[in-house]
Design a protein around this motif. Structure first.
Motif, PDB file in Angstrom:
ATOM      1  N   PRO A  17       0.818  -1.220   0.000  1.00 15.97           N
ATOM      2  CA  PRO A  17       0.000   0.000   0.000  1.00 15.97           C
ATOM      3  C   PRO A  17       0.849   1.266   0.000  1.00 15.97           C
ATOM      4  O   PRO A  17       1.860   1.349   0.690  1.00 15.97           O
ATOM      5  CB  PRO A  17      -0.781  -0.102   1.307  1.00 15.97           C
ATOM      6  CG  PRO A  17      -0.682  -1.523   1.739  1.00 15.97           C
ATOM      7  CD  PRO A  17       0.576  -2.065   1.158  1.00 15.97           C
ATOM      8  N   ALA A  18       0.437   2.235  -0.805  1.00 13.32           N
ATOM      9  CA  ALA A  18       1.108   3.541  -0.858  1.00 13.32           C
ATOM     10  C   ALA A  18       0.072   4.584  -1.262  1.00 13.32           C
ATOM     11  O   ALA A  18      -0.819   4.298  -2.067  1.00 13.32           O
ATOM     12  CB  ALA A  18       2.250   3.516  -1.855  1.00 13.32           C
ATOM     13  N   ASP A  19       0.181   5.762  -0.706  1.00 16.22           N
ATOM     14  CA  ASP A  19      -0.752   6.836  -1.037  1.00 16.22           C
ATOM     15  C   ASP A  19      -0.659   7.192  -2.514  1.00 16.22           C
ATOM     16  O   ASP A  19       0.423   7.362  -3.057  1.00 16.22           O
ATOM     17  CB  ASP A  19      -0.448   8.082  -0.196  1.00 16.22           C
ATOM     18  CG  ASP A  19      -0.795   7.876   1.271  1.00 16.22           C
ATOM     19  OD1 ASP A  19      -1.655   7.026   1.556  1.00 16.22           O
ATOM     20  OD2 ASP A  19      -0.193   8.571   2.118  1.00 16.22           O
ATOM     21  N   GLY A  20      -1.817   7.268  -3.157  1.00 14.65           N
ATOM     22  CA  GLY A  20      -1.861   7.653  -4.565  1.00 14.65           C
ATOM     23  C   GLY A  20      -1.613   6.513  -5.541  1.00 14.65           C
ATOM     24  O   GLY A  20      -1.653   6.712  -6.739  1.00 14.65           O
ATOM     25  N   TRP A  21      -1.334   5.300  -5.045  1.00 16.33           N
ATOM     26  CA  TRP A  21      -1.095   4.144  -5.911  1.00 16.33           C
ATOM     27  C   TRP A  21      -2.200   3.126  -5.681  1.00 16.33           C
ATOM     28  O   TRP A  21      -2.558   2.819  -4.554  1.00 16.33           O
ATOM     29  CB  TRP A  21       0.249   3.493  -5.592  1.00 16.33           C
ATOM     30  CG  TRP A  21       1.414   4.308  -6.039  1.00 16.33           C
ATOM     31  CD1 TRP A  21       1.958   5.373  -5.394  1.00 16.33           C
ATOM     32  CD2 TRP A  21       2.171   4.120  -7.230  1.00 16.33           C
ATOM     33  NE1 TRP A  21       3.014   5.870  -6.102  1.00 16.33           N
ATOM     34  CE2 TRP A  21       3.173   5.117  -7.239  1.00 16.33           C
ATOM     35  CE3 TRP A  21       2.115   3.226  -8.287  1.00 16.33           C
ATOM     36  CZ2 TRP A  21       4.086   5.229  -8.274  1.00 16.33           C
ATOM     37  CZ3 TRP A  21       3.037   3.335  -9.312  1.00 16.33           C
ATOM     38  CH2 TRP A  21       4.002   4.333  -9.297  1.00 16.33           C
ATOM     39  N   HIS A  22      -2.719   2.584  -6.765  1.00 15.35           N
ATOM     40  CA  HIS A  22      -3.758   1.557  -6.692  1.00 15.35           C
ATOM     41  C   HIS A  22      -3.270   0.351  -7.489  1.00 15.35           C
ATOM     42  O   HIS A  22      -3.031   0.454  -8.690  1.00 15.35           O
ATOM     43  CB  HIS A  22      -5.080   2.077  -7.257  1.00 15.35           C
ATOM     44  CG  HIS A  22      -5.566   3.297  -6.541  1.00 15.35           C
ATOM     45  ND1 HIS A  22      -6.195   3.232  -5.327  1.00 15.35           N
ATOM     46  CD2 HIS A  22      -5.484   4.607  -6.864  1.00 15.35           C
ATOM     47  CE1 HIS A  22      -6.494   4.448  -4.924  1.00 15.35           C
ATOM     48  NE2 HIS A  22      -6.070   5.311  -5.848  1.00 15.35           N
ATOM     49  N   TRP A  23      -3.124  -0.762  -6.816  1.00 13.88           N
ATOM     50  CA  TRP A  23      -2.595  -1.967  -7.454  1.00 13.88           C
ATOM     51  C   TRP A  23      -3.736  -2.808  -7.991  1.00 13.88           C
ATOM     52  O   TRP A  23      -4.723  -3.041  -7.307  1.00 13.88           O
ATOM     53  CB  TRP A  23      -1.780  -2.782  -6.458  1.00 13.88           C
ATOM     54  CG  TRP A  23      -0.601  -2.033  -5.947  1.00 13.88           C
ATOM     55  CD1 TRP A  23      -0.499  -1.356  -4.776  1.00 13.88           C
ATOM     56  CD2 TRP A  23       0.658  -1.868  -6.606  1.00 13.88           C
ATOM     57  NE1 TRP A  23       0.724  -0.784  -4.666  1.00 13.88           N
ATOM     58  CE2 TRP A  23       1.461  -1.071  -5.763  1.00 13.88           C
ATOM     59  CE3 TRP A  23       1.175  -2.304  -7.815  1.00 13.88           C
ATOM     60  CZ2 TRP A  23       2.759  -0.726  -6.114  1.00 13.88           C
ATOM     61  CZ3 TRP A  23       2.459  -1.953  -8.157  1.00 13.88           C
ATOM     62  CH2 TRP A  23       3.228  -1.172  -7.319  1.00 13.88           C
ATOM     63  N   VAL A  24      -3.589  -3.304  -9.216  1.00 10.49           N
ATOM     64  CA  VAL A  24      -4.619  -4.136  -9.822  1.00 10.49           C
ATOM     65  C   VAL A  24      -4.583  -5.532  -9.202  1.00 10.49           C
ATOM     66  O   VAL A  24      -5.598  -6.057  -8.776  1.00 10.49           O
ATOM     67  CB  VAL A  24      -4.408  -4.228 -11.354  1.00 10.49           C
ATOM     68  CG1 VAL A  24      -5.415  -5.166 -11.968  1.00 10.49           C
ATOM     69  CG2 VAL A  24      -4.510  -2.841 -11.973  1.00 10.49           C
TER      70      VAL A  24
END
Length: 88
Positions: A17-24
Motif C-alpha cells: 500500500p502507498a498513497d496515490g497508488w492503486h494496485w490491480v
C-alpha cells in the motif's frame, strides 16, 4: 538504486500500500500472502522454471465455474438416465 538501473535480470515488484497508488493485482491481500507469492516467484526464477502467473479468482469466476459444474452434472445425469431407460 544505481545498480538497479543497470541490472538486466528479472525484477520482482511487491504491491504494498502507498498513497496515490492503486494496485490491480494483490490489492486487499495481506502482506504475508503477497510476500509468500513473491518468494515462490523468486524461487521459480532462480531454478530456471517458467514463471506461472498466480492470480486469484474473482467471485464472479467462482460462480461461473460452479454453475458450469452444476450444468455439466445435469447433462451427465440426463445421459445416464436416458441410457438406463434404453437398456432396461
Amino acid at each position: 538504486r544505481v545498480w538497479l538501473k543497470t541490472f538486466s535480470g528479472e525484477h520482482v515488484v511487491l504491491p504494498t500500500p502507498a498513497d496515490g497508488w492503486h494496485w490491480v493485482f494483490g490489492s486487499g491481500r495481506s502482506l504475508s500472502a503477497v510476500a509468500n507469492q513473491a518468494a515462490r516467484m523468486v524461487r521459480q526464477l532462480a531454478e530456471g522454471e517458467t514463471f506461472r502467473d498466480v492470480r486469484t479468482s474473482s467471485a464472479g469466476q467462482i460462480i461461473i465455474y460452479l454453475m458450469a459444474f452444476i450444468f455439466g452434472l445435469q447433462v451427465i445425469v440426463a445421459i445416464a438416465s436416458l441410457l438406463s431407460e434404453l437398456l432396461f
